[in-house]
Design a protein around this motif. Structure first.
Motif, PDB file in Angstrom:
ATOM      1  N   GLU A  51      -5.905   5.543  23.597  1.00 55.42           N
ATOM      2  CA  GLU A  51      -5.322   4.869  24.751  1.00 55.42           C
ATOM      3  C   GLU A  51      -6.221   3.736  25.234  1.00 55.42           C
ATOM      4  OE1 GLU A  51      -4.802   5.906  29.445  1.00 55.42           O
ATOM      5  OE2 GLU A  51      -4.179   7.451  28.022  1.00 55.42           O
ATOM      6  N   ALA A  52      -7.525   4.012  25.340  1.00 56.86           N
ATOM      7  CA  ALA A  52      -8.460   2.993  25.821  1.00 56.86           C
ATOM      8  C   ALA A  52      -8.518   1.797  24.885  1.00 56.86           C
ATOM      9  CB  ALA A  52      -9.844   3.615  25.990  1.00 56.86           C
ATOM     10  N   LEU A  53      -8.534   2.049  23.573  1.00 57.69           N
ATOM     11  CA  LEU A  53      -8.576   0.946  22.610  1.00 57.69           C
ATOM     12  C   LEU A  53      -7.275   0.146  22.645  1.00 57.69           C
ATOM     13  CD1 LEU A  53     -10.259   2.704  19.541  1.00 57.69           C
ATOM     14  CD2 LEU A  53     -11.318   1.098  21.137  1.00 57.69           C
ATOM     15  N   ALA A  54      -6.151   0.852  22.780  1.00 55.80           N
ATOM     16  CA  ALA A  54      -4.864   0.165  22.823  1.00 55.80           C
ATOM     17  C   ALA A  54      -4.747  -0.725  24.057  1.00 55.80           C
ATOM     18  CB  ALA A  54      -3.727   1.181  22.795  1.00 55.80           C
ATOM     19  N   LEU A  55      -5.324  -0.295  25.164  1.00 58.89           N
ATOM     20  CA  LEU A  55      -5.279  -1.094  26.387  1.00 58.89           C
ATOM     21  C   LEU A  55      -5.977  -2.434  26.199  1.00 58.89           C
ATOM     22  CD1 LEU A  55      -5.881   1.620  29.148  1.00 58.89           C
ATOM     23  CD2 LEU A  55      -3.794   0.278  28.772  1.00 58.89           C
ATOM     24  N   THR A  56      -7.031  -2.469  25.365  1.00 65.19           N
ATOM     25  CA  THR A  56      -7.732  -3.740  25.123  1.00 65.19           C
ATOM     26  C   THR A  56      -6.845  -4.737  24.402  1.00 65.19           C
ATOM     27  OG1 THR A  56      -8.684  -3.048  22.996  1.00 65.19           O
ATOM     28  CG2 THR A  56      -9.932  -2.505  24.985  1.00 65.19           C
ATOM     29  N   ALA A  57      -5.798  -4.232  23.732  1.00 65.75           N
ATOM     30  CA  ALA A  57      -4.865  -5.122  23.042  1.00 65.75           C
ATOM     31  C   ALA A  57      -3.647  -5.425  23.897  1.00 65.75           C
ATOM     32  CB  ALA A  57      -4.429  -4.495  21.724  1.00 65.75           C
ATOM     33  N   PRO A 108       0.835  -1.213   0.000  1.00 63.49           N
ATOM     34  CA  PRO A 108       0.000   0.000   0.000  1.00 63.49           C
ATOM     35  C   PRO A 108       0.868   1.260   0.000  1.00 63.49           C
ATOM     36  CG  PRO A 108       0.168  -0.861   2.222  1.00 63.49           C
ATOM     37  CD  PRO A 108       0.913  -1.828   1.332  1.00 63.49           C
ATOM     38  N   ASP A 109       0.485   2.234  -0.815  1.00 69.62           N
ATOM     39  CA  ASP A 109       1.066   3.568  -0.673  1.00 69.62           C
ATOM     40  C   ASP A 109       0.381   4.297   0.482  1.00 69.62           C
ATOM     41  OD1 ASP A 109       2.977   3.702  -2.884  1.00 69.62           O
ATOM     42  OD2 ASP A 109       1.216   3.490  -4.160  1.00 69.62           O
ATOM     43  N   ARG A 110      -0.895   3.994   0.644  1.00 67.88           N
ATOM     44  CA  ARG A 110      -1.644   4.546   1.779  1.00 67.88           C
ATOM     45  C   ARG A 110      -2.500   3.434   2.381  1.00 67.88           C
ATOM     46  NH1 ARG A 110      -2.385  10.874   1.501  1.00 67.88           N
ATOM     47  NH2 ARG A 110      -1.200  11.361  -0.382  1.00 67.88           N
ATOM     48  N   LEU A 111      -2.350   3.249   3.670  1.00 70.98           N
ATOM     49  CA  LEU A 111      -3.141   2.252   4.389  1.00 70.98           C
ATOM     50  C   LEU A 111      -4.253   2.972   5.152  1.00 70.98           C
ATOM     51  CD1 LEU A 111      -3.651  -0.618   5.434  1.00 70.98           C
ATOM     52  CD2 LEU A 111      -1.996  -0.154   7.244  1.00 70.98           C
ATOM     53  N   VAL A 112      -5.470   2.510   4.973  1.00 71.06           N
ATOM     54  CA  VAL A 112      -6.634   3.165   5.572  1.00 71.06           C
ATOM     55  C   VAL A 112      -7.428   2.140   6.362  1.00 71.06           C
ATOM     56  CG1 VAL A 112      -8.745   4.476   5.111  1.00 71.06           C
ATOM     57  CG2 VAL A 112      -6.758   4.757   3.613  1.00 71.06           C
ATOM     58  N   VAL A 113      -7.773   2.484   7.588  1.00 69.38           N
ATOM     59  CA  VAL A 113      -8.683   1.652   8.382  1.00 69.38           C
ATOM     60  C   VAL A 113      -9.982   2.435   8.528  1.00 69.38           C
ATOM     61  CG1 VAL A 113      -9.090   0.500  10.575  1.00 69.38           C
ATOM     62  CG2 VAL A 113      -6.801   0.505   9.577  1.00 69.38           C
ATOM     63  N   GLY A 114     -11.034   1.906   7.918  1.00 65.37           N
ATOM     64  CA  GLY A 114     -12.293   2.645   7.828  1.00 65.37           C
ATOM     65  C   GLY A 114     -12.832   3.115   9.153  1.00 65.37           C
ATOM     66  N   GLU A 115     -12.785   2.294  10.161  1.00 62.13           N
ATOM     67  CA  GLU A 115     -13.200   2.733  11.489  1.00 62.13           C
ATOM     68  C   GLU A 115     -12.445   1.937  12.539  1.00 62.13           C
ATOM     69  OE1 GLU A 115     -17.156   3.048  14.289  1.00 62.13           O
ATOM     70  OE2 GLU A 115     -17.343   3.349  12.144  1.00 62.13           O
ATOM     71  N   VAL A 116     -11.676   2.639  13.349  1.00 57.55           N
ATOM     72  CA  VAL A 116     -10.912   1.990  14.413  1.00 57.55           C
ATOM     73  C   VAL A 116     -11.803   1.926  15.642  1.00 57.55           C
ATOM     74  CG1 VAL A 116      -8.816   2.038  15.780  1.00 57.55           C
ATOM     75  CG2 VAL A 116      -8.807   2.993  13.469  1.00 57.55           C
ATOM     76  N   ARG A 117     -12.218   0.719  16.008  1.00 56.25           N
ATOM     77  CA  ARG A 117     -13.143   0.599  17.133  1.00 56.25           C
ATOM     78  C   ARG A 117     -12.733  -0.454  18.147  1.00 56.25           C
ATOM     79  NH1 ARG A 117     -18.709  -1.000  14.565  1.00 56.25           N
ATOM     80  NH2 ARG A 117     -17.984   0.240  12.821  1.00 56.25           N
ATOM     81  N   ASP A 118     -11.561  -1.070  17.928  1.00 59.31           N
ATOM     82  CA  ASP A 118     -11.151  -2.119  18.856  1.00 59.31           C
ATOM     83  C   ASP A 118      -9.628  -2.205  18.889  1.00 59.31           C
ATOM     84  OD1 ASP A 118     -10.455  -3.383  16.493  1.00 59.31           O
ATOM     85  OD2 ASP A 118     -12.212  -4.680  16.463  1.00 59.31           O
ATOM     86  N   ALA A 119      -9.122  -3.369  19.277  1.00 60.74           N
ATOM     87  CA  ALA A 119      -7.680  -3.549  19.430  1.00 60.74           C
ATOM     88  C   ALA A 119      -6.919  -3.389  18.123  1.00 60.74           C
ATOM     89  CB  ALA A 119      -7.400  -4.931  20.021  1.00 60.74           C
ATOM     90  N   LEU A 137      -1.565  -3.137  25.161  1.00 61.81           N
ATOM     91  CA  LEU A 137      -0.512  -2.142  25.020  1.00 61.81           C
ATOM     92  C   LEU A 137      -0.617  -1.140  26.166  1.00 61.81           C
ATOM     93  CD1 LEU A 137       1.759  -1.410  22.983  1.00 61.81           C
ATOM     94  CD2 LEU A 137       0.177   0.251  21.984  1.00 61.81           C
ATOM     95  N   GLY A 138       0.461  -0.944  26.894  1.00 63.78           N
ATOM     96  CA  GLY A 138       0.468  -0.042  28.037  1.00 63.78           C
ATOM     97  C   GLY A 138       0.247   1.404  27.638  1.00 63.78           C
ATOM     98  N   ARG A 139      -0.082   2.216  28.624  1.00 60.44           N
ATOM     99  CA  ARG A 139      -0.404   3.606  28.340  1.00 60.44           C
ATOM    100  C   ARG A 139       0.771   4.353  27.711  1.00 60.44           C
ATOM    101  NH1 ARG A 139      -1.646   8.607  32.515  1.00 60.44           N
ATOM    102  NH2 ARG A 139      -2.610   9.989  30.954  1.00 60.44           N
ATOM    103  N   ALA A 140       1.939   4.201  28.286  1.00 64.85           N
ATOM    104  CA  ALA A 140       3.102   4.920  27.763  1.00 64.85           C
ATOM    105  C   ALA A 140       3.411   4.506  26.331  1.00 64.85           C
ATOM    106  CB  ALA A 140       4.312   4.673  28.661  1.00 64.85           C
ATOM    107  N   ALA A 141       3.332   3.209  26.056  1.00 68.74           N
ATOM    108  CA  ALA A 141       3.600   2.716  24.701  1.00 68.74           C
ATOM    109  C   ALA A 141       2.546   3.209  23.730  1.00 68.74           C
ATOM    110  CB  ALA A 141       3.658   1.193  24.702  1.00 68.74           C
ATOM    111  N   ALA A 142       1.290   3.225  24.170  1.00 64.92           N
ATOM    112  CA  ALA A 142       0.212   3.695  23.306  1.00 64.92           C
ATOM    113  C   ALA A 142       0.426   5.152  22.909  1.00 64.92           C
ATOM    114  CB  ALA A 142      -1.128   3.521  24.004  1.00 64.92           C
ATOM    115  N   HIS A 143       0.776   5.990  23.883  1.00 64.08           N
ATOM    116  CA  HIS A 143       0.995   7.402  23.583  1.00 64.08           C
ATOM    117  C   HIS A 143       2.215   7.602  22.689  1.00 64.08           C
ATOM    118  CE1 HIS A 143      -1.881   9.783  26.141  1.00 64.08           C
ATOM    119  NE2 HIS A 143      -2.107   8.552  26.575  1.00 64.08           N
ATOM    120  N   SER A 144       3.250   6.815  22.918  1.00 68.58           N
ATOM    121  CA  SER A 144       4.453   6.926  22.096  1.00 68.58           C
ATOM    122  C   SER A 144       4.160   6.543  20.650  1.00 68.58           C
ATOM    123  CB  SER A 144       5.556   6.042  22.670  1.00 68.58           C
ATOM    124  OG  SER A 144       6.718   6.125  21.880  1.00 68.58           O
ATOM    125  N   GLN A 145       3.440   5.426  20.466  1.00 69.39           N
ATOM    126  CA  GLN A 145       3.070   4.980  19.119  1.00 69.39           C
ATOM    127  C   GLN A 145       2.170   6.003  18.441  1.00 69.39           C
ATOM    128  OE1 GLN A 145       3.296   1.786  17.273  1.00 69.39           O
ATOM    129  NE2 GLN A 145       5.108   1.396  18.516  1.00 69.39           N
TER     130      GLN A 145
END
Length: 389
Positions: free
Chosen positions: A304-310, A260-271, A312-320
């Protein structure tokens, strides 16, 4: 006359259900005679058409789905059906007479999408063969009766110019959004349900250079950008046996292998947000997606909340998040007019503790007036190609 036809329909329905056979005007006439009812041509045809609509397609909702500009058709139990044509909800002349009629309609629509809905599984979310998204919840979970929500995709999608004409983008907003696309900045479109997130994202993707390959990952295919190089991947729910599910996270991983030149996720709603952030950190510039949020300021907490379900810690989520995304475009729906429009463009900043926050760069009032915010200089730097920092 309408009430009389309703009574006849129910009576004929009971008689036809007792004997196997296809629905024909002749069988309807025989059922009316057996019930001692009038059998004039007009009566037979009226009952036949009512029954036919009840067993084919979207039944009584079909005429509403074909109305120009309709984006949503809503059933709130027995009574008038409501539609949205972009200016708020309107009550229509289409009336579902009973809870049984609502339930039958929900079951048929969901079955058309390859799922089932009953007392054991009282809600379902499916895509119909024409692309319409159908969500249904049976009574008594839904009150005052079975609720059906149909979201109709616009055939062909909007362009940025068309959104400007429709009032969703002011002249300044139109120019800025176009620059964001050209600068290949990574962004999320945030907003509440029905605010036009998908519409804006599709229009922006339509403005991408035709030489670029866009790979879109969605739970239910809704994005239809007018672009020559679009590949869509759609998640799949489990079948009636509970097997065969393909989730968004799996498809994001597949998309990364599709150049992909551009990757698109239509709706991010989970992990899957973790995979999206990881993908946008692998050199795929111009990545994008949509996210439910009440404001641009709420987006970091939502991620942050969605990343936690996967896991991923808070600090890592914010960094990413900080390294993956440049901008948040927040869309709103005006309370009075019902008009969907771009309300704000925000940039991402990290505080001294490393937590990400959004700062308004530009805010657009209902009349299109632009107000610069504390993030305006950073927005200009991003559009000028001066990168992150």
């Amino acid at each position: 006359m309408a009430d009389e036809v309703t009574v006849l329909v129910e009576e004929v329905r009971r008689r036809l259900a007792a004997v196997e056979g296809s629905l024909t005007p002749h069988r309807v006439a025989d059922a009316l005679r057996a019930a001692g009812r009038p059998v004039g041509d007009a009566t037979v045809l009226a009952v036949y058409e009512a029954l036919r609509r009840d067993v084919v397609g979207a039944g009584p909702l079909d005429p509403l789905l074909r109305l120009p500009g309709v984006t949503d058709v809503l059933v709130n139990g027995p009574g008038p059906v409501r539609i949205d044509r972009g200016n708020g909800l309107e009550e229509t002349d289409v009336v579902l007479p009973s809870e049984d009629a609502c339930r039958r309609l929900a079951q048929r629509l969901v079955a058309t999408g390859g799922r089932r809905i009953d007392d054991g599984a009282p809600y379902a979310d499916v895509r119909l063969p024409d692309g319409t998204r159908c969500h249904a919840v049976l009574a008594p979970l839904a009150q005052p009766g079975t609720a059906i929500s149909l979201r109709i995709p616009r055939r062909g999608g909007f362009t940025l110019d068309e959104l400007r004409v429709a009032g969703a983008l002011s002249d300044e907003a139109h120019d800025l959004v176009g620059q964001i696309v050209m600068a290949r900045r990574a962004f999320l479109v945030s907003g509440g349900t029905g605010t036009g997130k998908t519409t804006l994202l599709a229009a922006m993707l339509g403005a991408v250079d035709p030489a670029e390959r866009i790979v879109i990952v969605e739970d239910a295919a809704e994005l239809r950008p007018v672009h020559p190089q679009v590949v869509g991947l759609e998640a799949r729910p489990a079948n009636l046996e509970g097997a065969g599910a393909v989730v968004l996270r799996d498809l994001v991983r597949q998309a990364l292998r599709m150049r992909p030149d551009r990757l698109v996720v239509g709706e991010v709603r989970d992990a899957a947000v973790v995979d999206l952030l990881a993908a946008m950190n692998t050199g795929h510039e111009g990545g994008s997606g949509t996210l439910h949020a009440n404001s641009a300021a709420d987006v970091p907490a939502r991620v942050e909340a969605l990343a936690l379900t996967a896991g991923l810690g808070r600090a890592a989520a914010h960094s990413q998040f900080a390294s993956a995304v440049d901008l948040v475009l927040h869309v709103v729906r005006d309370r009075v007019s019902g008009r969907r429009r771009l309300g704000q463009i925000a940039v991402l900043e990290r505080d001294a503790d490393g937590w990400v926050r959004t700062e308004p760069a530009v805010t657009f009032a209902d009349d299109g007036t632009l107000a610069s915010g504390p993030g305006s200089r950073r927005l200009l730097d991003l559009l000028d190609g001066r990168g992150r920092g």
